[in-house]
Design a protein around this motif. Structure first.
Motif, PDB file in Angstrom:
ATOM      1  N   HIS A  91       5.562   2.649   2.874  1.00 34.77           N
ATOM      2  CA  HIS A  91       5.399   3.211   4.216  1.00 34.77           C
ATOM      3  C   HIS A  91       5.289   2.052   5.202  1.00 34.77           C
ATOM      4  O   HIS A  91       4.512   1.119   5.005  1.00 34.77           O
ATOM      5  CB  HIS A  91       4.133   4.078   4.280  1.00 34.77           C
ATOM      6  CG  HIS A  91       3.754   4.468   5.670  1.00 34.77           C
ATOM      7  ND1 HIS A  91       2.723   3.872   6.361  1.00 34.77           N
ATOM      8  CD2 HIS A  91       4.286   5.394   6.505  1.00 34.77           C
ATOM      9  CE1 HIS A  91       2.620   4.412   7.564  1.00 34.77           C
ATOM     10  NE2 HIS A  91       3.553   5.341   7.672  1.00 34.77           N
ATOM     11  N   PRO A 113       4.176   1.003   8.772  1.00 35.10           N
ATOM     12  CA  PRO A 113       3.462   1.365  10.001  1.00 35.10           C
ATOM     13  C   PRO A 113       4.249   0.955  11.242  1.00 35.10           C
ATOM     14  O   PRO A 113       5.025  -0.009  11.216  1.00 35.10           O
ATOM     15  CB  PRO A 113       2.157   0.564   9.893  1.00 35.10           C
ATOM     16  CG  PRO A 113       1.988   0.303   8.423  1.00 35.10           C
ATOM     17  CD  PRO A 113       3.372   0.136   7.892  1.00 35.10           C
ATOM     18  N   SER A 119       1.091   0.789   1.957  1.00 33.55           N
ATOM     19  CA  SER A 119       1.109   0.737   3.419  1.00 33.55           C
ATOM     20  C   SER A 119       0.167  -0.363   3.859  1.00 33.55           C
ATOM     21  O   SER A 119      -0.934  -0.505   3.315  1.00 33.55           O
ATOM     22  CB  SER A 119       0.680   2.072   4.035  1.00 33.55           C
ATOM     23  OG  SER A 119       0.728   1.996   5.454  1.00 33.55           O
ATOM     24  N   CYS A 148      -3.545   3.856   8.787  1.00 30.53           N
ATOM     25  CA  CYS A 148      -2.476   4.722   8.259  1.00 30.53           C
ATOM     26  C   CYS A 148      -2.801   5.171   6.843  1.00 30.53           C
ATOM     27  O   CYS A 148      -2.620   6.348   6.487  1.00 30.53           O
ATOM     28  CB  CYS A 148      -1.138   3.977   8.269  1.00 30.53           C
ATOM     29  SG  CYS A 148      -0.541   3.486   9.895  1.00 30.53           S
ATOM     30  N   ARG A 149      -3.271   4.232   6.034  1.00 26.57           N
ATOM     31  CA  ARG A 149      -3.500   4.543   4.619  1.00 26.57           C
ATOM     32  C   ARG A 149      -4.632   5.562   4.453  1.00 26.57           C
ATOM     33  O   ARG A 149      -4.536   6.494   3.650  1.00 26.57           O
ATOM     34  CB  ARG A 149      -3.783   3.261   3.844  1.00 26.57           C
ATOM     35  CG  ARG A 149      -3.130   3.250   2.492  1.00 26.57           C
ATOM     36  CD  ARG A 149      -2.985   1.887   1.887  1.00 26.57           C
ATOM     37  NE  ARG A 149      -4.216   1.177   1.694  1.00 26.57           N
ATOM     38  CZ  ARG A 149      -4.546   0.055   2.334  1.00 26.57           C
ATOM     39  NH1 ARG A 149      -3.725  -0.469   3.229  1.00 26.57           N
ATOM     40  NH2 ARG A 149      -5.687  -0.551   2.102  1.00 26.57           N
TER      41      ARG A 149
END
Length: 401
Positions: free
Chosen positions: A292, A294, A364, A369-370
């Protein structure tokens, strides 16, 4: 002799930045909030028009009008595609500083998040008191829109928090200062240790700076006085470090650190590691991982390609980059605390994209975000183990005897 021009007022600066926009609309398809609502006021073009009207006195910062500005996640996808090179991020920061922070800002919670000592203590007490068993029950008793409920749901399970590694002594290797930050210094302590180990293996001398907030929370929330005070602390700490490069494991801190330290090489450690990748050897790992990316890694650090390249140096590792639409997972600093319903909608779309690559693990680099994605995984029955990409690289690093 020509007279010096007086400095711009904040309002004049905002108006000048807004005037750069040519209203072409190329930013609209890349804007996650415009994708949520299909509303011009929820697009970069609409927010630029709102900022200009406020700066020129043609509009008042009513609650309904400023809400469109507060909804912006600051992903900066618009800057990447703008043909007129509008400095949208700077425009947004200055506009929020002009109108001040939103009255609904969760000040008490944010004050805790900015204090690594308090966070570390809370994490240890939580484990000791069995918080993992009842924190979700406690969260369900709070209103769905409560920032404290979101924080409890995003809180990871109790774990041993690594002690910070000591800085290495003086030698002739290039010196890299690691900025720990606030939340990351606790929740991503393993990634910071991993970064120090990788930098050492790549031939750098690592210097770990004291842990404190870089000011991003205040800067993006309109608290300019507090942000400026933290910028002064960043500058003082940097001068004392005697390093050549400043890095952070959290891309979300990069823009704020660069603002405080113009002219300093403030970088994602990924770029430094890739420059010396020939010194790094990794053990094979037969695993399919979803990477992922960011928003800040793509649009501020611009290290997304370097990260994918470095991960693919791990033999047998199957790296699948998660498709970027809807562009933002919804965490966006404090956005997930202030607008949990909107953040959850963006998160669900991101989790659906992650599921398309059928990973065994999620990587990530941004701690917000995580944690945000992990809270959604639990809620939907998805249980991909997750970590910072640098943690995985350090785990697979072959260390010379």
């Amino acid at each position: 002799m020509a007279l010096e021009k007086p400095p711009y007022t904040r309002e004049q600066k905002i108006a000048a930045l807004a005037d750069q926009c040519v209203q072409c609309g190329l930013c609209l398809p890349t804007c996650p909030t415009y994708g949520l609502d299909g509303n011009e006021a929820e697009s970069p073009r609409g927010r630029i028009a709102i900022s200009a009207a406020l700066a020129r006195g043609d509009a008042k910062p009513t609650e309904s009008l400023r809400l469109h500005l507060d909804h912006c996640v600051g992903c900066l996808n618009c800057e990447r595609v703008c043909p007129a090179n509008v400095k949208y991020g700077e425009l947004l920061v200055e506009t929020r500083a002009m109108i001040g922070p939103t009255p609904q800002r969760p000040r008490a919670l944010l004050a805790v998040l900015k204090q690594p000592t308090l966070l570390r203590l809370a994490a240890r007490l939580g484990g000791a008191k069995g918080l993992d068993r009842w924190r979700r029950q406690l969260a369900r008793r709070l209103p769905a829109e409560s920032a404290w409920r979101v924080a409890l749901e995003a809180l990871p399970e109790s774990r041993d928090i690594p002690r910070p590694l000591p800085s290495e002594g003086h030698d002739e290797r290039p010196a890299v200062a690691l900025f720990p930050g606030c939340v990351a210094s606790v929740e991503d302590a393993a990634a910071e240790e991993a970064t120090l180990a990788l930098l050492h293996a790549a031939g750098y001398r690592a210097v770990r700076l004291p842990a404190f907030c870089c000011g991003a929370i205040d800067l993006h929330g309109g608290e300019m006085k507090a942000a400026d005070a933290l910028a002064d602390r960043v500058r003082e700490t940097w001068r004392a470090a005697g390093a050549e490069h400043l890095v952070t494991v959290t891309p979300g801190c990069l823009g704020t650190l660069r603002r405080a330290l113009p002219g300093v090489d403030v970088a994602d450690p990924i770029n430094l590691l890739l420059a010396r990748a020939d010194r790094l050897r990794f053990r094979p790992l037969a695993r399919r991982v979803a990477l992922h990316l960011p928003c800040t890694q793509v649009n501020v650090a611009r290290s997304d390609a370097a990260l994918a390249t470095l991960l693919r140096r791990v033999p047998e590792l199957d790296v699948q980059v998660v498709p970027r639409a809807p562009y933002c997972c919804g965490a966006a600093g404090t956005h997930m605390l202030e607008f949990p319903e909107r953040a959850a909608r963006l998160r669900e779309a991101t989790l659906e994209q992650i599921a398309t690559v059928a990973p065994q693990q999620l990587l990530s680099s941004n701690i917000g975000c995580r944690l945000h994605l992990a809270a959604g995984m639990d809620g939907e029955g998805r249980h991909w183990p997750h970590m910072h990409p640098l943690t995985l690289l350090a785990q697979q690093l072959e260390v010379s005897p």
